[in-house]
Scaffold this active site. Structure first.
Site, PDB file in Angstrom:
ATOM      1  N   CYS A   1       0.811  -1.227   0.000  1.00  0.00           N
ATOM      2  CA  CYS A   1       0.000   0.000   0.000  1.00  0.00           C
ATOM      3  C   CYS A   1       0.842   1.273   0.000  1.00  0.00           C
ATOM      4  CB  CYS A   1      -0.946  -0.002   1.205  1.00  0.00           C
ATOM      5  SG  CYS A   1      -1.998  -1.444   1.234  1.00  0.00           S
TER       6      CYS A   1
ATOM      7  N   HIS B   1      -3.664   6.924   3.174  1.00  0.00           N
ATOM      8  CA  HIS B   1      -4.007   5.666   2.509  1.00  0.00           C
ATOM      9  C   HIS B   1      -5.412   5.259   2.963  1.00  0.00           C
ATOM     10  CE1 HIS B   1      -4.152   1.651   1.139  1.00  0.00           C
ATOM     11  NE2 HIS B   1      -3.928   1.098   2.312  1.00  0.00           N
TER      12      HIS B   1
ATOM     13  N   ASN C   1     -10.179  -0.582   0.108  1.00  0.00           N
ATOM     14  CA  ASN C   1      -8.719  -0.446   0.117  1.00  0.00           C
ATOM     15  C   ASN C   1      -8.173  -0.899  -1.233  1.00  0.00           C
ATOM     16  OD1 ASN C   1      -5.966  -0.729   0.494  1.00  0.00           O
ATOM     17  ND2 ASN C   1      -6.144  -1.664   2.527  1.00  0.00           N
TER      18      ASN C   1
HETATM   19  N1  COA Z   1     -18.751  -9.580   8.847  1.00  0.00           N
HETATM   20  C1  COA Z   1     -19.244  -9.956  10.043  1.00  0.00           C
HETATM   21  N2  COA Z   1     -18.465 -10.462  11.025  1.00  0.00           N
HETATM   22  C2  COA Z   1     -17.147 -10.548  10.782  1.00  0.00           C
HETATM   23  C3  COA Z   1     -16.581 -10.166   9.562  1.00  0.00           C
HETATM   24  C4  COA Z   1     -17.442  -9.673   8.567  1.00  0.00           C
HETATM   25  N3  COA Z   1     -16.983  -9.257   7.358  1.00  0.00           N
HETATM   26  N4  COA Z   1     -15.241 -10.356   9.612  1.00  0.00           N
HETATM   27  C5  COA Z   1     -14.980 -10.870  10.827  1.00  0.00           C
HETATM   28  N5  COA Z   1     -16.114 -10.972  11.529  1.00  0.00           N
HETATM   29  C6  COA Z   1     -16.302 -11.465  12.904  1.00  0.00           C
HETATM   30  C7  COA Z   1     -15.195 -12.421  13.308  1.00  0.00           C
HETATM   31  O1  COA Z   1     -15.489 -13.730  12.874  1.00  0.00           O
HETATM   32  C8  COA Z   1     -15.242 -12.284  14.826  1.00  0.00           C
HETATM   33  O2  COA Z   1     -16.282 -13.095  15.317  1.00  0.00           O
HETATM   34  P1  COA Z   1     -16.120 -13.946  16.674  1.00  0.00           P
HETATM   35  O3  COA Z   1     -15.873 -12.908  17.744  1.00  0.00           O
HETATM   36  O4  COA Z   1     -17.408 -14.654  16.780  1.00  0.00           O
HETATM   37  O5  COA Z   1     -14.923 -14.823  16.441  1.00  0.00           O
HETATM   38  C9  COA Z   1     -15.637 -10.841  15.067  1.00  0.00           C
HETATM   39  O6  COA Z   1     -16.189 -10.375  13.807  1.00  0.00           O
HETATM   40  C10 COA Z   1     -14.484  -9.954  15.457  1.00  0.00           C
HETATM   41  O7  COA Z   1     -13.400 -10.191  14.578  1.00  0.00           O
HETATM   42  P2  COA Z   1     -12.096  -9.315  14.619  1.00  0.00           P
HETATM   43  O8  COA Z   1     -11.199  -9.736  13.521  1.00  0.00           O
HETATM   44  O9  COA Z   1     -11.559  -9.283  16.005  1.00  0.00           O
HETATM   45  O10 COA Z   1     -12.739  -7.870  14.267  1.00  0.00           O
HETATM   46  P3  COA Z   1     -12.123  -6.458  14.373  1.00  0.00           P
HETATM   47  O11 COA Z   1     -12.967  -5.617  15.233  1.00  0.00           O
HETATM   48  O12 COA Z   1     -10.645  -6.469  14.630  1.00  0.00           O
HETATM   49  O13 COA Z   1     -12.303  -5.921  12.866  1.00  0.00           O
HETATM   50  C11 COA Z   1     -11.017  -5.590  10.869  1.00  0.00           C
HETATM   51  C12 COA Z   1     -11.684  -6.600  11.805  1.00  0.00           C
HETATM   52  C13 COA Z   1     -10.310  -6.382   9.782  1.00  0.00           C
HETATM   53  C14 COA Z   1     -12.091  -4.710  10.269  1.00  0.00           C
HETATM   54  C15 COA Z   1     -10.006  -4.729  11.688  1.00  0.00           C
HETATM   55  O14 COA Z   1      -9.157  -5.560  12.441  1.00  0.00           O
HETATM   56  C16 COA Z   1      -9.174  -3.861  10.781  1.00  0.00           C
HETATM   57  O15 COA Z   1      -9.677  -2.926  10.195  1.00  0.00           O
HETATM   58  N6  COA Z   1      -7.850  -4.126  10.675  1.00  0.00           N
HETATM   59  C17 COA Z   1      -6.977  -3.406   9.780  1.00  0.00           C
HETATM   60  C18 COA Z   1      -7.055  -4.023   8.429  1.00  0.00           C
HETATM   61  C19 COA Z   1      -6.437  -3.199   7.354  1.00  0.00           C
HETATM   62  O16 COA Z   1      -6.804  -2.061   7.181  1.00  0.00           O
HETATM   63  N7  COA Z   1      -5.507  -3.787   6.600  1.00  0.00           N
HETATM   64  C20 COA Z   1      -4.860  -3.183   5.519  1.00  0.00           C
HETATM   65  C21 COA Z   1      -3.783  -2.282   5.975  1.00  0.00           C
HETATM   66  S1  COA Z   1      -2.996  -1.557   4.608  1.00  0.00           S
END
Ligand code: COA
Length: 331
Positions: free
Chosen positions: A116, A258, A288
């Site tokens: 990115c 970004h 993204n």
């Molecule tokens: N829809 C619904 N539920 C979802 C889901 C979706 N698309 N994706 C994951 N979940 C669920 C998981 O299964 C989990 O369920 P559980 O508690 O029953 O196991 C729950 O949501 C929480 O998952 P978690 O991964 O801890 O969520 P989070 O609050 O951390 O959010 C992201 C996930 C990916 C949105 C967040 O971590 C994030 O934005 N990270 C940065 C990613 C990024 O920007 N990457 C690129 C950088 S360049």
């Protein structure tokens, strides 16, 4: 005022026509909701390329827009630098496919792989090549077909990404020119590579039937860990860009971060003491798009006249690697 050697003289973007909304995930059997995705990421929809809307196709559309606005013909381009994590083929570089597509017969062409942050790495390279005297005019593109490398069965990653391309022409400044690239900053930490990566399918583990069955050639991400690092490293990149340009937050007319996630964007802006009214956000429409996200946004803000000649714009990125980078430009 810091003297500059190069400036951006034209911008463009190339996007696939298909819009895939959060509600569309139900049609491919992904259990999620618009509410969950919007709350965690701010993403409402993204573009998804068709078979013919390849990385090179999007890059060419973006490049033609940038060339038209800069008044630069294909024959005037000395170098094409294309940032991508999704090259159309593993060999040769997508930049040479773009060179052929544009008929840029005088141009060197190569890809940059820094995820990115790649487009900011690429304009830093272009500026350095201009400063060294090697070239006068560069086409710098960020082009990504993320839909080709994400795991469409993994709801924690597939909802985040989209396809698209953005491009700029970078040219040598004339004496006394006020516009230009005021500062750049790049950094990396490969010790954290396995938090966001494609484990298999490269030269260390070439593709096998097993890899395809296990889907380990696709993007894997530890979302929470990535989130923490993104906020920390984007904040550092913003500080470094301001320091080396000898500017304060108040001097910035617009921050283009970004576009990964609105919560990361808001945390970065807060750290940099830049109000959200001076931060551009389009992640809701494109998701993204990795290294394409900043040049797409830059083209939009110039087209919408949110910024114009004399504006000071700070750009900050973070991505797989990890890599992070920033730049401040005056338009
Ligand atoms: N829809 C619904 N539920 C979802 C889901 C979706 N698309 N994706 C994951 N979940 C669920 C998981 O299964 C989990 O369920 P559980 O508690 O029953 O196991 C729950 O949501 C929480 O998952 P978690 O991964 O801890 O969520 P989070 O609050 O951390 O959010 C992201 C996930 C990916 C949105 C967040 O971590 C994030 O934005 N990270 C940065 C990613 C990024 O920007 N990457 C690129 C950088 S360049």
């Amino acid at each position: 005022m810091i003297p500059t050697v190069a400036r951006i003289t034209g911008t463009g973007r190339g996007l696939p026509s298909r819009i895939f909304t959060n509600d569309d995930f139900a049609s491919i059997g992904i259990e999620t909701s618009d509410e969950w995705i919007m709350e965690r990421t701010g993403i409402h929809e993204r573009r998804i390329g068709s078979e013919t809307e390849t990385t090179c196709w999007m890059a060419a559309a973006a490049a033609r827009g940038a060339m038209a606005k800069a008044g630069v013909t294909a024959g005037e381009i000395d170098t094409i630098i294309l940032s991508t994590a999704t090259p159309d083929r593993l060999l040769p570089a997508t930049a040479v496919d773009l060179q052929a597509e544009l008929g840029a017969t005088r141009a060197a062409a190569f890809d940059v792989s820094a995820a990115c942050s790649g487009w900011l790495y690429a304009i830093t390279i272009a500026e350095g090549m201009i400063a060294s005297g090697a070239i006068d005019t560069a086409l710098v593109v960020g082009a990504e077909k993320m839909s080709a490398i994400i795991d469409w069965t993994d709801r924690s990653t597939c909802v985040l990404f989209g396809d698209g391309a953005g491009a700029v022409i970078v040219q040598r400044n004339k004496a006394g020119e006020k516009a230009g690239i005021l500062s750049t900053f790049m950094r990396s930490d490969g010790c954290l590579a396995n938090l966001l990566y494609r484990p298999d399918g490269g030269a260390a583990h070439p593709m096998t039937k097993e890899i395809v069955e296990n889907r380990t050639h696709l993007v894997k991400m530890a979302g929470r860990e990535v989130f923490k690092h993104a906020v920390r490293e984007m904040s550092e990149a913003a500080d470094r860009a301001l320091d080396s340009a000898k500017l304060r937050s108040a001097d910035i007319d617009l921050l283009i971060p970004h576009q990964a996630n609105t919560r990361i964007i808001e945390a970065t802006a807060k750290h940099a003491s830049i109000p959200m009214s001076k931060v551009y956000v389009n992640v809701d429409r494109f998701g993204n798009t990795s290294s394409a996200s900043i040049p797409i946004a830059l083209d939009e803000v110039i087209e919408k006249k949110i910024v114009g000649p004399g504006s000071t714009v700070m750009m900050v990125a973070f991505g797989a690697g990890f890599t992070w980078a920033s730049a401040i430009i005056r338009l």
